[in-house]
Scaffold this active site. Sequence first.
Site, PDB file in Angstrom:
ATOM      1  N   GLY A   5       0.769  -1.260   0.097  1.00  0.00           N
ATOM      2  CA  GLY A   5       0.097  -0.050   0.175  1.00  0.00           C
ATOM      3  C   GLY A   5       0.928   1.337  -0.085  1.00  0.00           C
ATOM      4  N   GLY A   7      -0.351   4.574   0.195  1.00  0.00           N
ATOM      5  CA  GLY A   7      -1.066   5.559   0.864  1.00  0.00           C
ATOM      6  C   GLY A   7      -0.265   6.465   1.497  1.00  0.00           C
ATOM      7  N   PHE A   8      -0.804   7.094   2.508  1.00  0.00           N
ATOM      8  CA  PHE A   8      -0.210   7.921   3.324  1.00  0.00           C
ATOM      9  C   PHE A   8       0.909   7.066   4.273  1.00  0.00           C
ATOM     10  CE2 PHE A   8      -4.000  10.535   2.586  1.00  0.00           C
ATOM     11  CZ  PHE A   8      -3.230  11.883   2.153  1.00  0.00           C
ATOM     12  N   GLU A 167     -19.026  17.075   2.786  1.00  0.00           N
ATOM     13  CA  GLU A 167     -18.187  17.791   1.956  1.00  0.00           C
ATOM     14  C   GLU A 167     -18.814  17.565   0.182  1.00  0.00           C
ATOM     15  OE1 GLU A 167     -13.870  18.304   4.345  1.00  0.00           O
ATOM     16  OE2 GLU A 167     -14.070  16.799   2.744  1.00  0.00           O
ATOM     17  N   GLN A 323      -3.511  12.091   9.185  1.00  0.00           N
ATOM     18  CA  GLN A 323      -2.372  12.392  10.239  1.00  0.00           C
ATOM     19  C   GLN A 323      -1.909  11.188  10.933  1.00  0.00           C
ATOM     20  OE1 GLN A 323      -0.306  14.534  11.393  1.00  0.00           O
ATOM     21  NE2 GLN A 323      -0.650  15.864   9.746  1.00  0.00           N
TER      22      GLN A 323
HETATM   23  C1  LIG Z   1     -13.143  10.843   0.453  1.00  0.00           C
HETATM   24  C2  LIG Z   1     -12.238  10.852   1.446  1.00  0.00           C
HETATM   25  C3  LIG Z   1     -12.091  12.110   2.276  1.00  0.00           C
HETATM   26  C4  LIG Z   1     -11.117  12.260   3.191  1.00  0.00           C
HETATM   27  N1  LIG Z   1     -10.936  13.259   3.763  1.00  0.00           N
HETATM   28  C5  LIG Z   1     -10.178  13.438   4.858  1.00  0.00           C
HETATM   29  C6  LIG Z   1      -9.602  14.934   5.365  1.00  0.00           C
HETATM   30  O1  LIG Z   1     -10.276  15.648   5.027  1.00  0.00           O
HETATM   31  N2  LIG Z   1      -8.620  14.556   6.412  1.00  0.00           N
HETATM   32  C7  LIG Z   1      -8.165  13.399   6.688  1.00  0.00           C
HETATM   33  O2  LIG Z   1      -7.191  13.716   7.597  1.00  0.00           O
HETATM   34  N3  LIG Z   1      -8.460  12.467   6.220  1.00  0.00           N
HETATM   35  C8  LIG Z   1      -9.250  12.315   5.232  1.00  0.00           C
HETATM   36  N4  LIG Z   1      -9.694  10.858   4.789  1.00  0.00           N
HETATM   37  C9  LIG Z   1      -9.023   9.832   5.512  1.00  0.00           C
HETATM   38  C10 LIG Z   1      -7.873   9.614   4.834  1.00  0.00           C
HETATM   39  O3  LIG Z   1      -7.638   9.730   3.440  1.00  0.00           O
HETATM   40  C11 LIG Z   1      -7.096   8.231   5.368  1.00  0.00           C
HETATM   41  O4  LIG Z   1      -7.309   8.346   6.814  1.00  0.00           O
HETATM   42  C12 LIG Z   1      -5.664   7.968   4.693  1.00  0.00           C
HETATM   43  O5  LIG Z   1      -5.872   7.905   3.472  1.00  0.00           O
HETATM   44  C13 LIG Z   1      -5.502   6.782   5.233  1.00  0.00           C
HETATM   45  O6  LIG Z   1      -4.050   6.314   4.687  1.00  0.00           O
HETATM   46  P1  LIG Z   1      -3.673   4.770   4.563  1.00  0.00           P
HETATM   47  O7  LIG Z   1      -2.124   4.799   4.046  1.00  0.00           O
HETATM   48  O8  LIG Z   1      -3.768   3.973   5.672  1.00  0.00           O
HETATM   49  O9  LIG Z   1      -4.615   4.202   3.320  1.00  0.00           O
HETATM   50  P2  LIG Z   1      -4.965   4.786   1.942  1.00  0.00           P
HETATM   51  O10 LIG Z   1      -4.631   6.124   1.698  1.00  0.00           O
HETATM   52  O11 LIG Z   1      -6.181   4.270   1.616  1.00  0.00           O
HETATM   53  O12 LIG Z   1      -3.885   3.609   0.855  1.00  0.00           O
HETATM   54  C14 LIG Z   1      -4.171   2.507   0.730  1.00  0.00           C
HETATM   55  C15 LIG Z   1      -3.230   2.069  -0.391  1.00  0.00           C
HETATM   56  O13 LIG Z   1      -3.182   0.682  -0.553  1.00  0.00           O
HETATM   57  C16 LIG Z   1      -3.691   0.093  -1.872  1.00  0.00           C
HETATM   58  N5  LIG Z   1      -4.218  -1.011  -1.890  1.00  0.00           N
HETATM   59  C17 LIG Z   1      -5.241  -1.429  -1.289  1.00  0.00           C
HETATM   60  N6  LIG Z   1      -5.729  -2.621  -1.464  1.00  0.00           N
HETATM   61  C18 LIG Z   1      -4.401  -3.246  -2.092  1.00  0.00           C
HETATM   62  C19 LIG Z   1      -4.079  -4.473  -2.349  1.00  0.00           C
HETATM   63  N7  LIG Z   1      -4.725  -5.669  -2.420  1.00  0.00           N
HETATM   64  N8  LIG Z   1      -2.627  -4.818  -3.168  1.00  0.00           N
HETATM   65  C20 LIG Z   1      -2.017  -3.509  -3.255  1.00  0.00           C
HETATM   66  N9  LIG Z   1      -2.281  -2.487  -3.082  1.00  0.00           N
HETATM   67  C21 LIG Z   1      -3.438  -2.390  -2.243  1.00  0.00           C
HETATM   68  C22 LIG Z   1      -4.344   1.126  -2.352  1.00  0.00           C
HETATM   69  O14 LIG Z   1      -4.347   1.202  -3.822  1.00  0.00           O
HETATM   70  C23 LIG Z   1      -3.918   2.514  -1.618  1.00  0.00           C
HETATM   71  O15 LIG Z   1      -2.872   3.327  -2.437  1.00  0.00           O
HETATM   72  C24 LIG Z   1     -10.421  11.048   3.714  1.00  0.00           C
HETATM   73  C25 LIG Z   1     -10.801   9.702   3.051  1.00  0.00           C
HETATM   74  C26 LIG Z   1     -11.684   9.644   2.076  1.00  0.00           C
HETATM   75  C27 LIG Z   1     -11.802   8.407   1.380  1.00  0.00           C
END
Ligand SMILES: Cc1cc2nc3c(=O)[nH]c(=O)nc-3n(C[C@H](O)[C@H](O)[C@H](O)COP(=O)(O)OP(=O)(O)OC[C@H]3O[C@@H](n4cnc5c(N)ncnc54)[C@H](O)[C@@H]3O)c2cc1C
Length: 444
Positions: A5, A7-8, A167, A323
């Site tokens: 993943g 993501g952040f 939003e 965060q």
């Molecule tokens: C519409 C929306 C608005 C938001 N607004 C806010 C906000 O205003 N402020 C705030 O702080 N937070 C906000 N959030 C929440 C924030 O975006 C999340 O908390 C954050 O993105 C979590 O990060 P993460 O790295 O855990 O997961 P993610 O950012 O979801 O990243 C997960 C990654 O894993 C990858 N992945 C998933 N499954 C697989 C797999 N099986 N194999 C390979 N890769 C995979 C995905 O492609 C993705 O790149 C929002 C979320 C959404 C959906």
Amino acid sequence: VLVLGGGFAGLEACRALRGAPCEILLVDRQNHHLFQPLLYQVATAGLSGSDIAQPLRSMLAGQSNVQVHRATAVSIDLASRTVAFRDEPDPIEYDHLVLGLGLVTNWFGHASWSRYAIGLKTLHDAYRIRDRMLDAAEAAENLVDDPDERRRLLTTVVVGSGPTGVEMAGAMAELGRREIETEYRIVRAHQLRIVLVSADDRPLSSFHPELSRRTLDDLRSLGVDVRLSSPVRDLREGEVVLDGETIAAHTIVWAAGVRAPSIVHGLGVPLDRVGRILVEPDCSLPGHPNVFAVGDLAAMRVDPGDPGGPGDPASRFVPGVAQGAMQSGAHVGRTIRDRLRGGAVSVRPFRYQDRGSMATIGRAKAVAEIGGRRFGGLVAWLLWLFIHLAFLIDLRSKASVLLKWIAAYVFYRPSNRIVAAAPTDDETADGGHLRSTPSRGRVV
Ligand SMILES: Cc1cc2nc3c(=O)[nH]c(=O)nc-3n(C[C@H](O)[C@H](O)[C@H](O)COP(=O)(O)OP(=O)(O)OC[C@H]3O[C@@H](n4cnc5c(N)ncnc54)[C@H](O)[C@@H]3O)c2cc1C
């Protein structure tokens, strides 16, 4: 170190391992990192995908110990320390594994609902919502004598009154009206109908009730029809069924909840109600000190010493926000780096620094809770704009977004209204699984 993943959380874990004596493989099913907090602005034609997403390869180009691989993880075997990927014959072995897979849209057991509504987790979702609304406006403009059908086409229901739902509903109600008044001849702005439906009794229920009241007033002042304490009983083609009422709507956006991806069920570790992994204080999986879960996928206690379970009201968990993801990813990256350098091997608990929460409703309308203080209106909105710009991916995205915000908020011109779908007479066009927009009764 295998990081699943980008993501952040996954990205910060990789960055914290810069210079560490290891090889890092970052695997994501997408080729890009996505700034999800502004995804709703892509769905409402304010921004384009490239403003809020960037290729993972380019983001990590300067870090020589990282390789990026595009693949979808399908199963994890903790015993053999391997991960299997879709369409790849051989699993990949790891010494350390970091799970940063995020969450997926929760349809609460109604798998068929995903045929009638669109969630908002990926760029693809955002483009589908945007195209559907733009297509509907075009079709409504072409209708001469069917007011019910025009009303259905111009109705959007947003389900869920958390930050995403609020939003989306606010931006939909605000951004489209000016163009409709000036550019359309048949459709009028007052015919656009945005309905926000929620099972909760107040919007933004995780915020202070005073900010919920303010949000409700702001949404209503933008013309959003807010239906609280109204759980969705059923979704059908173009219809949202509530208790005692069915709303006909061409576009249905599902922002009502998230859950963990099903890959976690094979892990054999404790999960919470929505499938998040209940991690140890250092974010490792119980019994697996070399495997970590970070970001949204992990249920991390705000106080690492808190022994309470997920159902215990006294236990507080880190919220699913950017965060929390960035901080936990960086923490785990540092933990692995120190272990590899032969330094601290003791468990170092993750401590979340709460920097506050905010949500925007529209131009000069937002709410924020920061350090125990509550803000609303213009001050909160400016804070929101500033913080989102500051955290955006790079200088190019910041400049592009700033210009587009000036266009949208000062000159009322959403920038990204081109629908690039294949023409309907193209035999190769894939109609998708949502019903295509009807086009009858053309005005000549
Ligand atoms: C519409 C929306 C608005 C938001 N607004 C806010 C906000 O205003 N402020 C705030 O702080 N937070 C906000 N959030 C929440 C924030 O975006 C999340 O908390 C954050 O993105 C979590 O990060 P993460 O790295 O855990 O997961 P993610 O950012 O979801 O990243 C997960 C990654 O894993 C990858 N992945 C998933 N499954 C697989 C797999 N099986 N194999 C390979 N890769 C995979 C995905 O492609 C993705 O790149 C929002 C979320 C959404 C959906």
